[in-house]
Motif scaffolding. Structure first.
Motif, PDB file in Angstrom:
ATOM      1  N   GLY A 248       2.405  -4.807  -1.302  1.00 35.87           N
ATOM      2  CA  GLY A 248       1.123  -4.944  -1.994  1.00 35.87           C
ATOM      3  C   GLY A 248      -0.050  -4.785  -1.054  1.00 35.87           C
ATOM      4  O   GLY A 248      -1.012  -4.073  -1.344  1.00 35.87           O
ATOM      5  N   VAL A 249       0.022  -5.411   0.113  1.00 29.93           N
ATOM      6  CA  VAL A 249      -1.042  -5.297   1.113  1.00 29.93           C
ATOM      7  C   VAL A 249      -1.166  -3.848   1.578  1.00 29.93           C
ATOM      8  O   VAL A 249      -2.260  -3.315   1.717  1.00 29.93           O
ATOM      9  CB  VAL A 249      -0.769  -6.247   2.307  1.00 29.93           C
ATOM     10  N   ASP A 250      -0.031  -3.191   1.810  1.00 30.39           N
ATOM     11  CA  ASP A 250      -0.058  -1.802   2.278  1.00 30.39           C
ATOM     12  C   ASP A 250      -0.685  -0.859   1.256  1.00 30.39           C
ATOM     13  O   ASP A 250      -1.188   0.199   1.620  1.00 30.39           O
ATOM     14  CB  ASP A 250       1.357  -1.325   2.630  1.00 30.39           C
ATOM     15  N   SER A 251      -0.679  -1.240  -0.014  1.00 32.74           N
ATOM     16  CA  SER A 251      -1.244  -0.367  -1.051  1.00 32.74           C
ATOM     17  C   SER A 251      -2.759  -0.545  -1.207  1.00 32.74           C
ATOM     18  O   SER A 251      -3.396   0.242  -1.890  1.00 32.74           O
ATOM     19  CB  SER A 251      -0.545  -0.604  -2.393  1.00 32.74           C
ATOM     20  N   LEU A 252      -3.338  -1.564  -0.577  1.00 27.02           N
ATOM     21  CA  LEU A 252      -4.778  -1.791  -0.673  1.00 27.02           C
ATOM     22  C   LEU A 252      -5.534  -0.788   0.190  1.00 27.02           C
ATOM     23  O   LEU A 252      -5.074  -0.400   1.261  1.00 27.02           O
ATOM     24  CB  LEU A 252      -5.126  -3.214  -0.216  1.00 27.02           C
ATOM     25  N   ASP A 253      -6.721  -0.398  -0.263  1.00 22.59           N
ATOM     26  CA  ASP A 253      -7.532   0.512   0.546  1.00 22.59           C
ATOM     27  C   ASP A 253      -8.190  -0.261   1.693  1.00 22.59           C
ATOM     28  O   ASP A 253      -8.195  -1.492   1.709  1.00 22.59           O
ATOM     29  CB  ASP A 253      -8.567   1.251  -0.309  1.00 22.59           C
ATOM     30  N   ASP A 254      -8.721   0.473   2.672  1.00 21.71           N
ATOM     31  CA  ASP A 254      -9.307  -0.146   3.860  1.00 21.71           C
ATOM     32  C   ASP A 254     -10.461  -1.078   3.508  1.00 21.71           C
ATOM     33  O   ASP A 254     -10.607  -2.150   4.099  1.00 21.71           O
ATOM     34  CB  ASP A 254      -9.792   0.921   4.840  1.00 21.71           C
ATOM     35  N   LYS A 255     -11.276  -0.683   2.566  1.00 22.45           N
ATOM     36  CA  LYS A 255     -12.424  -1.498   2.175  1.00 22.45           C
ATOM     37  C   LYS A 255     -11.961  -2.863   1.680  1.00 22.45           C
ATOM     38  O   LYS A 255     -12.493  -3.895   2.075  1.00 22.45           O
ATOM     39  CB  LYS A 255     -13.227  -0.781   1.082  1.00 22.45           C
TER      40      LYS A 255
ATOM     41  N   ALA B 264      -4.060 -10.964   5.840  1.00 25.04           N
ATOM     42  CA  ALA B 264      -3.009 -10.428   4.977  1.00 25.04           C
ATOM     43  C   ALA B 264      -2.211  -9.320   5.667  1.00 25.04           C
ATOM     44  O   ALA B 264      -1.114  -8.986   5.228  1.00 25.04           O
ATOM     45  CB  ALA B 264      -3.615  -9.890   3.680  1.00 25.04           C
ATOM     46  N   CYS B 265      -2.752  -8.775   6.742  1.00 32.58           N
ATOM     47  CA  CYS B 265      -2.068  -7.688   7.457  1.00 32.58           C
ATOM     48  C   CYS B 265      -0.962  -8.237   8.345  1.00 32.58           C
ATOM     49  O   CYS B 265      -1.042  -9.351   8.847  1.00 32.58           O
ATOM     50  CB  CYS B 265      -3.060  -6.916   8.328  1.00 32.58           C
ATOM     51  N   ARG B 266       0.038  -7.400   8.546  1.00 26.57           N
ATOM     52  CA  ARG B 266       1.139  -7.783   9.440  1.00 26.57           C
ATOM     53  C   ARG B 266       0.631  -7.885  10.874  1.00 26.57           C
ATOM     54  O   ARG B 266      -0.448  -7.406  11.199  1.00 26.57           O
ATOM     55  CB  ARG B 266       2.285  -6.784   9.332  1.00 26.57           C
ATOM     56  N   ARG B 267       1.428  -8.512  11.700  1.00 27.30           N
ATOM     57  CA  ARG B 267       1.118  -8.656  13.128  1.00 27.30           C
ATOM     58  C   ARG B 267       2.232  -8.003  13.943  1.00 27.30           C
ATOM     59  O   ARG B 267       3.328  -7.824  13.449  1.00 27.30           O
ATOM     60  CB  ARG B 267       1.015 -10.131  13.498  1.00 27.30           C
TER      61      ARG B 267
ATOM     62  N   GLY C 266      10.467  -1.632  16.995  1.00 22.35           N
ATOM     63  CA  GLY C 266      10.557  -0.771  15.816  1.00 22.35           C
ATOM     64  C   GLY C 266       9.382   0.185  15.699  1.00 22.35           C
ATOM     65  O   GLY C 266       8.322  -0.010  16.309  1.00 22.35           O
ATOM     66  N   LEU C 267       9.563   1.211  14.879  1.00 24.67           N
ATOM     67  CA  LEU C 267       8.525   2.214  14.643  1.00 24.67           C
ATOM     68  C   LEU C 267       7.368   1.609  13.860  1.00 24.67           C
ATOM     69  O   LEU C 267       7.570   0.907  12.868  1.00 24.67           O
ATOM     70  CB  LEU C 267       9.107   3.403  13.871  1.00 24.67           C
ATOM     71  N   ILE C 268       6.156   1.905  14.301  1.00 24.49           N
ATOM     72  CA  ILE C 268       4.937   1.599  13.550  1.00 24.49           C
ATOM     73  C   ILE C 268       4.358   2.952  13.157  1.00 24.49           C
ATOM     74  O   ILE C 268       3.823   3.673  13.998  1.00 24.49           O
ATOM     75  CB  ILE C 268       3.923   0.792  14.386  1.00 24.49           C
ATOM     76  N   PRO C 269       4.475   3.328  11.887  1.00 25.11           N
ATOM     77  CA  PRO C 269       3.998   4.648  11.474  1.00 25.11           C
ATOM     78  C   PRO C 269       2.479   4.790  11.558  1.00 25.11           C
ATOM     79  O   PRO C 269       1.735   3.816  11.391  1.00 25.11           O
ATOM     80  CB  PRO C 269       4.461   4.762  10.013  1.00 25.11           C
ATOM     81  N   ASN C 270       2.030   6.009  11.797  1.00 29.43           N
ATOM     82  CA  ASN C 270       0.616   6.356  11.783  1.00 29.43           C
ATOM     83  C   ASN C 270      -0.012   5.806  10.504  1.00 29.43           C
ATOM     84  O   ASN C 270       0.530   5.959   9.423  1.00 29.43           O
ATOM     85  CB  ASN C 270       0.490   7.883  11.833  1.00 29.43           C
ATOM     86  N   GLY C 271      -1.154   5.144  10.633  1.00 29.76           N
ATOM     87  CA  GLY C 271      -1.867   4.602   9.481  1.00 29.76           C
ATOM     88  C   GLY C 271      -1.562   3.149   9.179  1.00 29.76           C
ATOM     89  O   GLY C 271      -2.244   2.530   8.360  1.00 29.76           O
ATOM     90  N   THR C 272      -0.560   2.575   9.834  1.00 28.31           N
ATOM     91  CA  THR C 272      -0.217   1.171   9.606  1.00 28.31           C
ATOM     92  C   THR C 272      -1.345   0.279  10.103  1.00 28.31           C
ATOM     93  O   THR C 272      -1.868   0.469  11.203  1.00 28.31           O
ATOM     94  CB  THR C 272       1.089   0.809  10.339  1.00 28.31           C
TER      95      THR C 272
END
Length: 132
Positions: free
Chosen positions: A16-23, A31-34, A40-46
């Motif tokens: 759910g958090v990943d689907s929110l826009d930057d604003k 709410a963001c991961r740490r 592990g891989l952290i994909p571009n844009g995470t």
């Protein structure tokens, strides 16, 4: 709640958090991961919470100390907003380019981008901006 149920709930919340826009996410950095340094891989844009600020991976990278925002700042972008509108940074990377008609703050003035993929500040290329 069992540990397995808690893990399942956390996975849904992260989606759910990943689907929110930057604003929207800019109002809730907690709410963001740490980073956990699992390798592990952290994909571009995470987006991650880094000391209360939101950072976005500018490239694919790994969850390691040598690639965290303090040790590898060029791998990360800041998400900065004022009143729900992005602040125009000194350097605009392609990942932070402004869209046509997108608003941005610069030196307490509100600007509107006149072009898509705008990577210039109003100081660098005023033709790409108009005051809003």
């Amino acid at each position: 709640m069992t540990e397995q149920q808690a893990r399942s709930l956390r996975a849904v919340l992260v989606q759910g958090v990943d689907s929110l826009d930057d604003k929207t996410i800019s109002t809730a950095p907690d709410a963001c991961r740490r980073m956990r340094y699992t390798g592990g891989l952290i994909p571009n844009g995470t987006r991650i919470n880094w000391d209360g600020k939101i950072k976005r991976a500018a490239v694919d990278l790994y969850d390691r100390e040598d690639q965290d925002p303090d040790h590898a700042p060029n791998l990360w972008e800041d998400l900065e907003y004022k009143d729900g509108i992005r602040i125009i940074p000194e350097v605009i990377t392609f990942g932070k380019a402004f869209s046509k008609n997108e608003l941005g703050w610069r030196k307490d003035l509100l600007y509107r981008s006149k072009v898509d993929n705008n990577v210039y500040t109003p100081d660098q290329y005023p033709q790409n901006w108009e005051t809003a």
